[in-house]
Write an enzyme that holds these catalytic residues in place. Structure first.
Site, mmCIF file in Angstrom:
data_model
loop_
_atom_site.group_PDB
_atom_site.id
_atom_site.type_symbol
_atom_site.label_atom_id
_atom_site.label_comp_id
_atom_site.label_asym_id
_atom_site.label_seq_id
_atom_site.Cartn_x
_atom_site.Cartn_y
_atom_site.Cartn_z
ATOM 1 N N GLU A 240 -3.853 7.627 -5.385
ATOM 2 C CA GLU A 240 -4.004 6.901 -6.654
ATOM 3 C C GLU A 240 -5.271 7.339 -7.378
ATOM 4 O O GLU A 240 -6.316 7.459 -6.737
ATOM 5 C CB GLU A 240 -4.040 5.387 -6.386
ATOM 6 C CG GLU A 240 -2.752 4.871 -5.783
ATOM 7 C CD GLU A 240 -2.763 3.362 -5.550
ATOM 8 O OE1 GLU A 240 -3.796 2.709 -5.829
ATOM 9 O OE2 GLU A 240 -1.737 2.832 -5.083
ATOM 10 N N HIS B 223 -0.866 0.155 -9.967
ATOM 11 C CA HIS B 223 -1.518 -0.746 -9.016
ATOM 12 C C HIS B 223 -2.117 -1.967 -9.734
ATOM 13 O O HIS B 223 -3.328 -2.211 -9.696
ATOM 14 C CB HIS B 223 -2.609 -0.010 -8.239
ATOM 15 C CG HIS B 223 -2.928 -0.664 -6.919
ATOM 16 N ND1 HIS B 223 -3.340 0.030 -5.817
ATOM 17 C CD2 HIS B 223 -2.901 -1.974 -6.532
ATOM 18 C CE1 HIS B 223 -3.560 -0.800 -4.807
ATOM 19 N NE2 HIS B 223 -3.296 -2.027 -5.219
ATOM 20 N N ARG C 244 0.853 -1.182 0.000
ATOM 21 C CA ARG C 244 0.000 0.000 0.000
ATOM 22 C C ARG C 244 0.895 1.241 0.000
ATOM 23 O O ARG C 244 1.934 1.262 0.668
ATOM 24 C CB ARG C 244 -0.922 0.022 1.233
ATOM 25 C CG ARG C 244 -2.030 -1.008 1.194
ATOM 26 C CD ARG C 244 -3.078 -0.677 0.132
ATOM 27 N NE ARG C 244 -4.188 -1.616 0.135
ATOM 28 C CZ ARG C 244 -4.244 -2.703 -0.617
ATOM 29 N NH1 ARG C 244 -3.235 -3.005 -1.428
ATOM 30 N NH2 ARG C 244 -5.303 -3.494 -0.573
#
Length: 320
Positions: A267, A286, A238
């Site tokens: 993000e 991601h 993360r």
């Protein structure tokens, strides 16, 4: 009355077909753009079940927007986007998608390690931009991976599979975790090390720890200064476990050699972010679990969890 399900991102029709046979299903019509929070709150008001992505903030306001919500099926292993305490108080089941994405994420984490070590993105752009004019002895020379030391921070399921991949490169495996993992030590030859020892001895530091109050800003300038100047840092967990300004400063000052990042504090990360200007940074959007096979398994597990709870059965993968 037919129970209602809301899905916060557009999913393939064949995946949600079993739900449509039994329930009233409504779905946000965008795959590549999250639903606005205010719109999501409206949709939850008469929903019995909610299928969410990691991008949704499932907070107390959302959980209490209606009085029918029984389950939130979060399409991720992590659930730091969900207010677990409020869900418990309200008796709402929260589920995640563990195990099905473990190996795919391990593949991506190790690919980031390799790509950063061998400067693969930089080299590809070098060719595509027409800069390759001749061979030279140290052209885009990177770092060997084989027989080096990898330090894994967070030896959960994904960490173990990263360690398994490291054995194929004859790497020395160190790990730091809240508790010892005898199975990883016995099966993979991994050695437990405290955090500072791991930072000092590892050539590659791979962060796979979940995001908690304890792990937030775990990697600061102080941590980077303890690493080798030739060390490469990889984060596939993360974004907020890393202080991004400190990482940038460590890279610019030469305190560490490179970073492979699949996750960021915010993000999607802004294209003007300083980290993205550095050649020694490999950045991914991601995509740790982003294979067709794995994402379909994640979707199907969410569907199965919703079906179970709405049928008054126990969830398959509850988080508490």
């Amino acid at each position: 009355m037919t129970q209602r399900i809301f899905i916060s991102r557009k999913l393939p029709d064949e995946v949600i077909a079993p739900l449509k046979e039994k329930y009233d299903v409504k779905m946000w019509d965008k795959e590549d753009r999250p639903i606005p929070y205010e719109e999501l709150v409206k949709e939850v008001k008469d929903a019995d079940a909610l299928l969410t992505m990691l991008s949704e903030n499932v907070n107390k306001e959302l959980l209490t927007a209606g009085n029918k919500l029984k389950i939130v099926a979060n399409m991720a292993v992590g659930y730091d986007n969900v207010d677990i305490s409020s869900a418990k108080d309200l008796g709402i089941t929260i589920t995640n998608t563990p195990d099905v994405l473990t190996e795919s994420t391990a593949d991506l984490a190790f690919a980031l390690l390799l790509a950063t070590a061998r400067r693969m993105i930089e080299a590809s752009e070098y060719v595509k931009n027409g800069d390759w004019k001749s061979w030279s002895p140290l052209l885009l020379a990177g770092h060997d991976v084989h027989r080096k030391t990898i330090g894994i921070v967070g030896m959960g399921s994904i960490g173990k599979f990263v360690a398994k991949r490291a054995t194929g490169f004859d790497m020395n495996i160190l790990y730091y975790n809240r508790s010892r993992k005898p199975d990883a030590e016995d099966e993979l030859g991994a050695k437990y090390a405290d955090f500072d020892e791991l930072l000092a001895q590892s050539d590659f530091i791979v962060c796979l720890t979940p995001l908690t109050e304890e792990t937030k800003d775990m990697f600061t300038r102080e941590a980077f200064k303890k690493m080798k100047q030739t060390a490469i840092f990889v984060n596939a967990s993360r974004g907020p476990v890393v202080n991004e300004k400190d990482l940038y400063d460590a890279l610019v000052s030469g305190e560490i050699a490179g970073a492979g990042l699949d996750v960021f504090v915010n993000e999607p990360i802004d294209a003007d972010h300083p980290l993205l200007k550095l050649k020694q940074v490999v950045a991914m959007p991601h995509i740790g679990s982003a294979t067709g096979e794995t994402r379909n398994k994640m979707m199907k597990l969410c569907v199965e969890n919703i079906e179970a709870v709405l049928s008054n059965k126990k969830a398959i993968t509850p988080v508490f």
